[in-house]
Design a protein around this motif. Structure first.
Motif, mmCIF file in Angstrom:
data_model
loop_
_atom_site.group_PDB
_atom_site.id
_atom_site.type_symbol
_atom_site.label_atom_id
_atom_site.label_comp_id
_atom_site.label_asym_id
_atom_site.label_seq_id
_atom_site.Cartn_x
_atom_site.Cartn_y
_atom_site.Cartn_z
ATOM 1 N N ARG A 44 -2.454 10.735 -8.924
ATOM 2 C CA ARG A 44 -2.237 12.043 -9.531
ATOM 3 C C ARG A 44 -2.666 13.158 -8.566
ATOM 4 N NH1 ARG A 44 -1.278 12.842 -14.677
ATOM 5 N NH2 ARG A 44 -2.191 10.811 -15.190
ATOM 6 N N ASP A 45 -1.707 14.034 -8.250
ATOM 7 C CA ASP A 45 -1.931 15.181 -7.356
ATOM 8 C C ASP A 45 -2.327 14.768 -5.937
ATOM 9 O OD1 ASP A 45 -1.441 16.947 -9.503
ATOM 10 O OD2 ASP A 45 -3.531 16.822 -10.143
ATOM 11 N N LEU A 46 -2.108 13.507 -5.571
ATOM 12 C CA LEU A 46 -2.428 13.050 -4.225
ATOM 13 C C LEU A 46 -1.278 13.370 -3.277
ATOM 14 C CD1 LEU A 46 -4.328 11.435 -2.319
ATOM 15 C CD2 LEU A 46 -3.012 9.388 -2.956
ATOM 16 N N LEU A 47 -1.569 14.037 -2.181
ATOM 17 C CA LEU A 47 -0.562 14.340 -1.157
ATOM 18 C C LEU A 47 -0.498 13.157 -0.200
ATOM 19 C CD1 LEU A 47 1.414 16.502 -0.152
ATOM 20 C CD2 LEU A 47 -0.428 17.369 1.318
ATOM 21 N N ILE A 48 0.647 12.504 -0.146
ATOM 22 C CA ILE A 48 0.807 11.324 0.698
ATOM 23 C C ILE A 48 1.456 11.750 2.008
ATOM 24 C CG2 ILE A 48 1.828 9.015 0.848
ATOM 25 C CD1 ILE A 48 1.766 8.967 -2.226
ATOM 26 N N THR A 49 0.687 11.689 3.099
ATOM 27 C CA THR A 49 1.093 12.308 4.365
ATOM 28 C C THR A 49 1.195 11.351 5.538
ATOM 29 O OG1 THR A 49 -1.219 12.828 4.892
ATOM 30 C CG2 THR A 49 0.035 14.487 3.658
ATOM 31 N N ARG A 50 0.894 10.065 5.343
ATOM 32 C CA ARG A 50 0.837 9.169 6.502
ATOM 33 C C ARG A 50 1.140 7.733 6.093
ATOM 34 N NH1 ARG A 50 -3.976 10.878 4.763
ATOM 35 N NH2 ARG A 50 -5.561 9.321 4.170
ATOM 36 N N PRO A 51 1.601 6.926 7.054
ATOM 37 C CA PRO A 51 1.834 5.513 6.774
ATOM 38 C C PRO A 51 0.527 4.809 6.412
ATOM 39 C CG PRO A 51 2.932 6.170 8.798
ATOM 40 C CD PRO A 51 2.032 7.299 8.405
ATOM 41 N N ASN A 52 0.646 3.775 5.606
ATOM 42 C CA ASN A 52 -0.488 2.945 5.183
ATOM 43 C C ASN A 52 -1.495 3.693 4.324
ATOM 44 O OD1 ASN A 52 0.661 0.805 6.516
ATOM 45 N ND2 ASN A 52 -0.790 0.791 8.211
ATOM 46 N N GLN A 53 -1.141 4.886 3.874
ATOM 47 C CA GLN A 53 -1.990 5.577 2.916
ATOM 48 C C GLN A 53 -1.784 4.980 1.524
ATOM 49 O OE1 GLN A 53 -1.225 9.774 2.633
ATOM 50 N NE2 GLN A 53 -2.874 10.145 1.166
ATOM 51 N N VAL A 54 -0.513 4.786 1.158
ATOM 52 C CA VAL A 54 -0.181 4.188 -0.136
ATOM 53 C C VAL A 54 0.974 3.214 0.051
ATOM 54 C CG1 VAL A 54 0.625 4.585 -2.494
ATOM 55 C CG2 VAL A 54 -0.912 6.246 -1.409
#
Length: 276
Positions: free
Chosen positions: A106-116
């Motif tokens: 929730r409200d997480l900014l996903i900006t890079r590989p292997n983050q999620v």
């Protein structure tokens, strides 16, 4: 002379083929030809109208001239792992005894590989039966990291796909899934705990977070599965494998501009490693 043990040979084949062991012995599922035909129609229509429940799907079938009642529709949709998004935003059946983990995106900014990373299972129609396909995807780059086919919904093929992704790409920070029993099983979550990965599971109202991998399924089915009508498990494995290679390495993804998912994953991951 040293002889190869047949069981070890089977294991090696499964490892090399990205296929659950049970699928090497693929045999048609126990459904009638009529039900298999209905399931193919349901699968196509559900891609177009994912809000259709069994009642609406039954009406659609009847308008098309097919005699398929709601009770049969409900059973087939459950078998195919299809849940209408407006009715219940979970894409698979929960197991009451399994722990459900909180939603972490929730409200997480996903900006890079292997983050999620995320995962999902879809139904793959065959000419005389069907298989299930699970995939692990990197959320940021949309790269398909691993996949497995199986002729059952047991958790084993999902665990194999997860272990392969971890072995090849390291551990993500967060792993997100729905609340399906395959992903809540302790055998599956223990792999994530051992890799020190935070576990996130979609809750009520979060069906939209699966939209990326749902779009992947749509493209796979229209561009590969429906065009080929696979006869055997090995044909499905080869055809789907070729399409996944094309998707990862040749097809630019809209979220990556001109980059393919593999390029987006590798370039951005290399930059992060250099910065570190």
């Amino acid at each position: 002379m040293k002889q190869n043990h047949p069981e070890l040979s089977v294991r090696r084949q499964c490892s090399l083929l990205s296929l659950a062991r049970s699928s090497l012995y693929y045999h048609p599922r126990g459904e009638s030809a009529e039900n298999l035909a209905f399931m193919a129609i349901i699968d196509r229509q559900f891609l177009e109208t994912p809000w259709y429940g069994s009642r609406q799907m039954a009406r659609h079938m009847q308008r098309q001239g097919h005699q398929c009642g709601r009770h049969r529709l409900r059973r087939l949709m459950r078998l195919m792992r299809l849940v209408p998004i407006y009715q219940e935003p979970k894409t698979s059946k929960k197991h009451q005894a399994h722990k459900i983990y909180p939603y972490l995106l929730r409200d997480l900014l996903i900006t890079r590989p292997n983050q999620v990373w995320c995962t999902d299972i879809t139904y793959i129609p065959m000419r005389r039966g069907f298989l299930y396909l699970v995939a692990v995807m990197d959320w940021h780059s949309r790269k398909m990291l691993s996949w497995r086919l199986s002729n059952s919904m047991e958790a084993g093929f999902c665990i194999e796909a997860l272990k392969e992704a971890l072995a090849r790409y390291g551990a993500p920070e967060i792993f997100n899934s729905d609340q399906g029993s395959q992903f809540t099983s302790t055998d599956f979550t223990d792999v994530l705990h051992d890799a020190k990965v935070k576990i996130s599971m979609d809750g009520r109202g979060r069906w939209i977070d699966n939209r990326m991998i749902e779009r992947l399924w749509r493209s796979l089915k229209y561009e590969c599965v429906y065009l080929n009508a696979f006869e055997t498990g090995s044909e499905a494995r080869d055809g789907i494998g070729n399409w996944i290679t094309y998707y990862n390495e040749e097809r630019p993804h809209s979220s990556n501009g001109l980059l393919t998912p593999a390029e987006a994953y590798d370039i951005r991951n290399d930059k992060l490693k250099a910065a570190a």
